[in-house]
Design a protein around this motif. Structure first.
Motif, PDB file in Angstrom:
ATOM      1  N   MET B   1       0.870  -1.322   0.029  1.00  0.00           N
ATOM      2  CA  MET B   1      -0.011  -0.065   0.033  1.00  0.00           C
ATOM      3  C   MET B   1       0.698   1.238   0.098  1.00  0.00           C
ATOM      4  N   HIS B   2       0.429   2.297  -0.643  1.00  0.00           N
ATOM      5  CA  HIS B   2       1.145   3.685  -0.654  1.00  0.00           C
ATOM      6  C   HIS B   2       1.311   4.219   0.732  1.00  0.00           C
ATOM      7  N   PRO B   3       2.578   4.239   1.420  1.00  0.00           N
ATOM      8  CA  PRO B   3       2.809   4.850   2.637  1.00  0.00           C
ATOM      9  C   PRO B   3       2.545   6.152   2.685  1.00  0.00           C
ATOM     10  N   ALA B   4       1.240   6.846   2.905  1.00  0.00           N
ATOM     11  CA  ALA B   4       1.025   8.266   2.597  1.00  0.00           C
ATOM     12  C   ALA B   4       1.370   8.899   4.247  1.00  0.00           C
ATOM     13  N   PRO B   5       2.159   9.987   3.817  1.00  0.00           N
ATOM     14  CA  PRO B   5       2.782  10.413   5.180  1.00  0.00           C
ATOM     15  C   PRO B   5       1.689  10.790   6.163  1.00  0.00           C
ATOM     16  N   SER B   6       0.590  11.289   5.872  1.00  0.00           N
ATOM     17  CA  SER B   6      -0.559  11.636   6.827  1.00  0.00           C
ATOM     18  C   SER B   6      -1.143  10.510   7.414  1.00  0.00           C
ATOM     19  N   ILE B   7      -1.250   9.323   6.825  1.00  0.00           N
ATOM     20  CA  ILE B   7      -1.596   8.186   7.737  1.00  0.00           C
ATOM     21  C   ILE B   7      -0.522   7.724   8.605  1.00  0.00           C
ATOM     22  N   THR B 217      -3.189   1.484  -8.964  1.00  0.00           N
ATOM     23  CA  THR B 217      -1.621   1.257  -8.757  1.00  0.00           C
ATOM     24  C   THR B 217      -1.065   2.135  -7.991  1.00  0.00           C
ATOM     25  N   ARG B 218      -1.262   3.455  -7.908  1.00  0.00           N
ATOM     26  CA  ARG B 218      -0.416   4.476  -6.966  1.00  0.00           C
ATOM     27  C   ARG B 218      -0.898   3.972  -5.614  1.00  0.00           C
ATOM     28  N   GLU B 219      -2.035   3.590  -5.336  1.00  0.00           N
ATOM     29  CA  GLU B 219      -2.639   3.696  -4.009  1.00  0.00           C
ATOM     30  C   GLU B 219      -2.404   1.980  -3.334  1.00  0.00           C
TER      31      GLU B 219
END
Ligand code: SF4
Ligand code: SF4
Ligand code: SF4
Lengths: 256, 297
Positions: B1-7, B217-219
């Motif tokens: 999974m995309h490691p989103a900074p906010s999460i 694909t990005r997420e």
């Protein structure tokens, strides 16, 4: 609202997708994008459409796979994929706002866009990649089963089917009630051995896929008069065993 | 999974904040007056800061209040309720302690229990996803709770308990990695079950639906190189557990304690980054993700 209906609906509207006849032309992708941009809900956006990194939201996408059978040559299978309107839809129960819901009357899974906070959790919960966040509107988009066509009396009857079904030149997409065992789609599924995608996920998809039929062989069995390659017998190899220099070389190498 | 900074910010900071609130609620350490005030400020900045960070992830943060409606079915909604309840109860408890010098024990205990429920609810957002086999296991809530407790104990200055919890969490993390690395294949998700075409190893993506990337694909189809994983795991564990434990075992002074906290928090960020970056979503199978079961077959 994001609890699933307590009883599965009797009517289960959905699609049956024939992997044998799909030619991979992407016409349904375009028809879907067109209808769902011009009609219900936020338009399906494209960003940087002519730039280096174009992205856009689509409700239906076509993959192509190469399948190598036990015997015989590999074959290409085009694989359309849109929301399967699952009976046990995990995308619905994870939604914190109630924006995602499954209709009691016909089982269609929809998003109420004005309630969606764009958290993306429902897309994470869907095993099939059937939900995409719109890059401009920032709300979740998914196949609506063209709910604004199928019950739309303003359209001629022939158009009261999903846009993708209406447009498919190969007749690879069928629409109907999969909850009714007597419907044309249910009969088609029974006859052709329709199957679920990723059954181990326990989502109980309504949409069904029909397997590709085995391909014709070039050389049929001896006693089979369905031989399609009529010239094949004349092309039988004349020398099975190499002779002369190559024969000698073959034997010499064999002995080494 | 995309490691989103906010999460990542959200889960790490709120974990630390609610971990600290847990210990404060149990009077560990017993605090009053200004000490209590500053402890509470740190806890609230972390917890609320984390929650605010999570809203940056939303497409429509202005509708965030709607997410309180579906607590019957949605863990994300329950997490919202649990955090608000915890913040209110601990706010009342803290207000009484700071301004009226009255410590109502049961109120503190209630706040402590609610803090753990909040962390548990956060972890359930990920645990519930059958589509991500690495997360879909009781290991995930156990790991989130242990991490929050060790961070909380460290911030609350519970040195002995912090040492024990840091070691326990480190060991548990190793076990969770070991089990998580095998779960995708063990669940039997393959490109053949995804497409229904042929045996594993004999179906492969010939052409994706489009030449560029898309939301999916990005997420969800994010991969980390294997050799980086091994390094990052070592760095993460070193910073999260090993270095703080070593520092805590040294003769105590405030600078060393601060060093232990900073190292621990940095480690928590590395580990949480890995938690997301390494998580494989089954949709990757449609997009040509390497098929572990297929390669074995
Ligand atoms: S295909 Fe995905 S989006 Fe559609 S109902 Fe099933 S889980 Fe939900
Ligand atoms: S993105 Fe929208 S529809 Fe999906 S879970 Fe979040 S609020 Fe619900
Ligand atoms: S049913 Fe309608 S919305 Fe769904 S894939 Fe077909 S055209 Fe698109």
């Amino acid at each position: 609202m994001t609890s699933l209906p307590s009883q599965p609906s009797l009517k289960k509207m959905g699609l049956v997708i024939d992997l044998d006849t799909c030619v991979g032309c992407h016409a349904c992708v375009v028809a879907c994008k067109g209808w769902n941009t011009e009609n219900y809900g936020a338009p399906l956006a494209d960003k940087d459409a002519y730039g280096a990194e174009p992205v856009g939201s689509f409700l239906n996408r076509i993959h192509s796979y190469e399948v190598t059978p036990e015997v015989g040559p590999a074959q290409t299978v085009h694989f359309p994929k849109s929301c399967l309107h699952c009976e046990d839809a995990p995308c619905v129960t994870v939604c914190p706002t109630g924006a995602s819901y499954k209709r009691v009357e016909d089982g269609i899974v929809l998003v109420n866009e004005s309630d969606c906070i764009g958290c993306g959790l429902c897309a994470w919960a869907c095993p099939y990649g059937a939900r995409e966040m719109d890059p401009v509107e920032k709300v979740m988009k998914k196949c609506t089963l063209c709910v604004d066509r199928i019950y739309n009396d303003n359209l001629p009857e022939v158009d009261q089917v999903p846009a993708c079904v209406r447009t498919c030149p190969a007749g690879a997409r069928h629409f109907g009630d999969l909850g009714d065992a007597e419907s044309d789609v249910s009969k088609l599924v029974a006859e052709r051995g329709g199957f679920d995608l990723m059954p181990e996920q326990g989502t109980k998809p309504v949409n069904q896929y029909l397997p590709p039929r085995p391909r014709d062989a070039w050389v049929a069995e001896e006693d089979d008069d369905t031989q399609i390659d009529v010239l094949a017998p004349f092309l039988a190899p004349v020398a099975e065993e190499p002779k002369g220099f190559f024969g000698w070389l073959d034997k010499a190498l064999e002995r080494l | 999974m995309h490691p989103a900074p906010s999460i990542i910010l959200f889960t790490v900071l709120s974990g630390l904040g609610f971990g600290l609130l847990f210990f404060l609620g149990l009077d560990m350490p017993p605090v009053s007056g200004w000490t209590a005030f500053w402890f509470l400020v740190i806890a609230y900045v972390l917890a609320v800061g984390g929650l605010l960070a999570s809203t940056f992830h939303l497409g429509h943060p202005e509708r965030a209040l709607k997410s309180f409606t579906q607590w019957r079915s949605s863990w994300l909604s329950r997490e919202g309720w649990a955090s608000v309840a915890t913040l209110l109860v601990m706010g009342a408890w803290g207000g009484l302690v700071v301004f009226f010098d009255t410590d109502i024990l049961p109120l503190g205990w209630l706040g402590a229990v609610l803090s753990l429920i909040t962390v548990g609810a956060t972890s359930m957002i990920y645990t519930q996803l059958r589509t991500v086999p690495r997360w879909n296991h009781w290991h995930t809530p156990a790991l989130f709770l242990l991490s929050a407790l060790s961070g909380g104990a460290l911030l609350a200055g519970q040195v002995t308990l912090a040492i024990v919890l840091l070691i326990a969490t480190g060991l548990f993390q190793i076990w969770a990695w070991h089990a998580g690395d095998r779960r995708f294949a063990a669940r039997g998700h393959t490109v053949s079950s995804a497409t229904g075409l042929g045996r594993p190893g004999f179906v492969r993506l010939f052409e994706p639906p489009h030449t560029g990337s898309n939301y999916l694909t990005r997420e969800m189809v994010f991969t980390v190189a294997r050799r980086h994983v091994a390094k990052l795991r070592l760095i993460g564990l070193g910073l999260f557990s090993v270095l703080p434990v070593v520092l805590l075992l040294l003769p105590f002074n405030h600078f060393i304690a601060l060093g232990a906290v900073l190292s621990h928090v940095a480690g928590a960020f590395v580990l949480r980054w890995l938690f997301f970056a390494q998580a494989e979503h089954v949709v990757g199978l449609y997009y040509g993700r390497r098929d572990p079961a297929g390669i074995a077959a």
